[in-house]
Design a protein around this motif. Sequence first.
Motif, PDB file in Angstrom:
ATOM      1  N   PRO A 726       0.411  -8.883  54.005  1.00 40.04           N
ATOM      2  CA  PRO A 726      -0.262  -8.118  53.867  1.00 40.04           C
ATOM      3  C   PRO A 726       0.543  -6.424  53.387  1.00 40.04           C
ATOM      4  N   LEU A 727       1.555  -6.007  54.775  1.00 45.50           N
ATOM      5  CA  LEU A 727       1.729  -4.996  54.873  1.00 45.50           C
ATOM      6  C   LEU A 727       3.196  -4.772  53.167  1.00 45.50           C
ATOM      7  N   LEU A 728       3.367  -5.677  53.071  1.00 42.16           N
ATOM      8  CA  LEU A 728       4.760  -6.234  52.481  1.00 42.16           C
ATOM      9  C   LEU A 728       3.906  -6.123  50.935  1.00 42.16           C
ATOM     10  N   THR A 729       2.795  -6.213  50.138  1.00 42.03           N
ATOM     11  CA  THR A 729       1.777  -6.102  48.792  1.00 42.03           C
ATOM     12  C   THR A 729       0.893  -5.107  49.023  1.00 42.03           C
ATOM     13  N   VAL A 730       0.901  -3.729  49.168  1.00 44.35           N
ATOM     14  CA  VAL A 730       0.410  -2.744  50.083  1.00 44.35           C
ATOM     15  C   VAL A 730      -0.283  -2.068  48.260  1.00 44.35           C
ATOM     16  N   PRO A 731      -1.311  -1.987  47.272  1.00 43.03           N
ATOM     17  CA  PRO A 731      -1.386  -1.220  46.178  1.00 43.03           C
ATOM     18  C   PRO A 731      -0.603   0.001  45.956  1.00 43.03           C
ATOM     19  N   ARG A 732      -0.450   0.634  45.300  1.00 40.57           N
ATOM     20  CA  ARG A 732      -1.021   1.839  44.621  1.00 40.57           C
ATOM     21  C   ARG A 732      -1.221   2.364  42.705  1.00 40.57           C
ATOM     22  N   ARG A 733      -1.946   3.178  42.885  1.00 41.51           N
ATOM     23  CA  ARG A 733      -2.602   3.283  41.832  1.00 41.51           C
ATOM     24  C   ARG A 733      -1.320   4.638  40.935  1.00 41.51           C
ATOM     25  N   LEU A 734      -0.939   4.458  40.329  1.00 38.97           N
ATOM     26  CA  LEU A 734       0.634   5.578  39.934  1.00 38.97           C
ATOM     27  C   LEU A 734      -0.235   6.074  38.618  1.00 38.97           C
ATOM     28  N   LEU A 735       0.347   7.445  38.868  1.00 36.21           N
ATOM     29  CA  LEU A 735      -0.761   8.532  38.018  1.00 36.21           C
ATOM     30  C   LEU A 735       0.596   9.507  37.263  1.00 36.21           C
ATOM     31  N   TRP A 736       0.531   9.804  35.927  1.00 39.11           N
ATOM     32  CA  TRP A 736       0.928  10.055  35.090  1.00 39.11           C
ATOM     33  C   TRP A 736       0.284  11.637  34.374  1.00 39.11           C
ATOM     34  N   GLU A 737       0.803  12.282  33.631  1.00 37.54           N
ATOM     35  CA  GLU A 737       0.313  12.719  32.867  1.00 37.54           C
ATOM     36  C   GLU A 737      -1.097  13.183  32.616  1.00 37.54           C
ATOM     37  N   HIS A 738      -0.970  11.583  31.313  1.00 42.50           N
ATOM     38  CA  HIS A 738      -2.239  11.676  30.557  1.00 42.50           C
ATOM     39  C   HIS A 738      -3.239  10.827  31.486  1.00 42.50           C
ATOM     40  N   ALA A 739      -3.519  10.392  32.723  1.00 41.29           N
ATOM     41  CA  ALA A 739      -3.998   9.942  33.946  1.00 41.29           C
ATOM     42  C   ALA A 739      -5.299   9.986  33.749  1.00 41.29           C
ATOM     43  N   THR A 740      -4.865  11.657  33.507  1.00 42.80           N
ATOM     44  CA  THR A 740      -6.285  12.437  34.522  1.00 42.80           C
ATOM     45  C   THR A 740      -6.424  12.846  33.564  1.00 42.80           C
ATOM     46  N   VAL A 741      -6.700  12.998  32.248  1.00 37.53           N
ATOM     47  CA  VAL A 741      -7.023  14.795  31.301  1.00 37.53           C
ATOM     48  C   VAL A 741      -8.580  14.150  30.417  1.00 37.53           C
ATOM     49  N   ASP A 742      -9.003  14.886  30.185  1.00 38.85           N
ATOM     50  CA  ASP A 742      -9.953  14.648  29.158  1.00 38.85           C
ATOM     51  C   ASP A 742      -9.672  14.435  27.599  1.00 38.85           C
ATOM     52  N   ALA A 743     -10.480  14.600  27.263  1.00 36.92           N
ATOM     53  CA  ALA A 743      -9.709  14.195  25.094  1.00 36.92           C
ATOM     54  C   ALA A 743      -8.713  15.247  24.072  1.00 36.92           C
ATOM     55  N   ALA A 744      -9.295  16.704  25.541  1.00 40.08           N
ATOM     56  CA  ALA A 744      -8.842  17.905  24.861  1.00 40.08           C
ATOM     57  C   ALA A 744      -7.644  17.914  25.740  1.00 40.08           C
TER      58      ALA A 744
END
Length: 782
Positions: A726-744
């Motif tokens: 389990p310590l060698l398969t720790v999950p991550r959340r990958l972020l980039w510019e448009h991962a956290t934007v609204d419609a504008a």
Amino acid sequence: MTLQARASTGSNPIRLLQFLPVFKVGGTERHVTSLSLALDRSRFDLHFGCMRREGEFLADVQARRIPVTEYRIHRLYGAHTLREQVKFARYLRRNRIEIVHSYNFHANCFAVPAARLARTPVIVASIRDTGALLTPHQRRAHRVACRLANVVLVNADAVRLWLIGQGYDPARIVVIRNGIDLARFGRPRTGAGVRQELGVSADAPLIAMLARINRLKGVEYFLEAAASVAAGFPDARFLVVGDAETMKGDAIVQHSDYLRELEGHLCRLGLQGRVVFTGFRLDIPELLSEVTASVLPSLSEGLSNAVLESMAAAVPVVATQVGGLPEAIEDGVTGLLVPPRDSAALAKAIARILEDRELAARLGQAGHRRVAERFSLPNMVSETEQFYSTLLGQTRRGTAHGVALDSERTRARGRLRRRVKSGAASLLYQTGGDRMFAVLAGVHRAPLVLGYHRVVENYEPHARVSIPAMLVSRRTFEAQLDWIGRRYRFISFDELLRLLASGEPCDRPVAAVSFDDGYADVYENAFPLLVRKGIPAAVFVVTDLTGTSHLQMYDKLYLLLARARSTSRFTSDGLIRQLTEHGIRLAARAPVFDDPFTAMRVLLETLPHAELARVVEALEARVQLEAADLEPLRPLSWDQVSEMHRAGLAIGSHTKRHVLLTNEAPGVTVDEIAGSRRDLERGLGAPVRYFAYPDGRFNSAVVSAVADAGYQLAVTACGHRESGYPLLTVPRRLLWEHATVDAALRFSPATLSCYVNGVFDWTRRCALDHRGTEPHGGSACA
């Protein structure tokens, strides 16, 4: 092909023409002059056009023997104006100008249509404010003129968002922020002569407003605040530094009515003898060396050079929370922000600085650091040079709007998807549904591990030539960290390891930050911000690339496929035939190669690294890459890696060559995993305990090899876990510019909250069988 090899090839300078209405003292004029004088003359053959050949900055341009031509007009329409535009177009054709770059309403409406008439390859229209001084008719005319440009270049996200609201195409808007020449403010100076000239005693607090005088600068609110401040600080004196001139047609006119109003206002407030209107001045560094506080009470603003220059001089700044000013000033950290049209709040903020010398010094020094990190002249010049070179290269290849070659239908689907995602996120965020989802899914108790790739100054110019989903702008990166930091405690990877190994619950939610692939822009843009905010992080590097000028395999594939796709002779069948002739057997069908990103993904997922190298070799025989495309993708140097390690960042392995381990033979897999650890420990002189799977790809055999190599913690890119490790398969959340934007395309706390709480996990299921030991194709974990 390496960066040095391509960069060293000779080429003719790019013929660039900058167009300004006039060279009078002003923020835009200073910006253009500073940029033009700093451009690499071996790369750019510079010309100037203007409507009035006069102004304080003209002498600087002429001293460099830059050609300046004048096109004097009385208005932006009519027979005379048309003749001048034809004359300008002939100049462009005769001198074979390749890029025309004009600035703001009058210059854009004159120069952009003429440049289009001349068939100039690249036309750039700059807009540096939110158009508050324009009439509705002028705004419409400006929008029509800018549609003829390849790109609209702005200096602040606030301007970009305003333009999108006005109907401009977001895909054509690029942000490059102002740059300040710190050397002008770094030399020891004495402003005693300034105080003596202005009749201000040596120990009197001196509060200055630096701005061109017009109604949008809010001078009356500065005067009202001055009256309140003077009641508590009788020795305080106030300066209004700037003239009241503006461009109207080809004439420079005074805002005389407004000046008379201000004079009457000053008398009614009893400020005679306390306030000095200095007019324009060229000795701003000397003046700022004696200023106690700098104030800008604007009602509308782009990104003020006056504010940035004050911060560069380590003068504490008070400004209104409008336009792009919050992009430079973090309230209470690098300056103080107040609401517009609120003289009481303005006076209170000024008084805080006068009362608290420690606060004033802290704000001044933090402001100076912010300018050095984000708004320096070298950074701005480098970004602009790259922007010009890239845009011209794309235009020559027939891809003026980027290498991704998105169709209008693709862009429309993207806009619809963002609207649906943004609407759902907003509803869940407001009702608490996102947090309930996290509880039901069980992710609320797990550490939040974030993954990034590249952190760049501005997203748009890089997204035109790089893989967009690997990019995040420094501004969005900071916004994401600030939001998460208010809800989670950031921990190091050492603490993450102890926490996961112990199985003990946390007293509050925790988050860890990581970066994959080892790009130099992580050191340049993310590292200073992490240090300033005290946020620990881990950087996973590709050891065979570190300290070299070689590109990641997927970057090279993407660029070569995009370049091949943009050539007139390209066909998918022809490309497959060429690869087959090189002995490369492909499972993909021809339509896959119509899109560079999809083609790159298919090749990565189906071919071992050695075969990918042969694909690159075949593509390089067909097309060439330019230095402007390659330079931003350079890897970290060993010195940079060592500096980050000494500063407390964890350095982990991302294999030797960024191979997809599930595609490789067992011997290659072991060498990539164990060999990279040996290389890192030799380079750092310290043990390496952390590993990141390239592309998130692993299976049982790969995980066993990671364990055998001695790693204690490894991170993935999806939610799959290996029960035995389990310590060698720790999950991550990958972020980039448009991962956290609204419609504008604005940063959205609601979208980020849904993202970290796992609301969108069902839309990005991992299709890989991580249990198998054989190479497995399919979609990437993301």
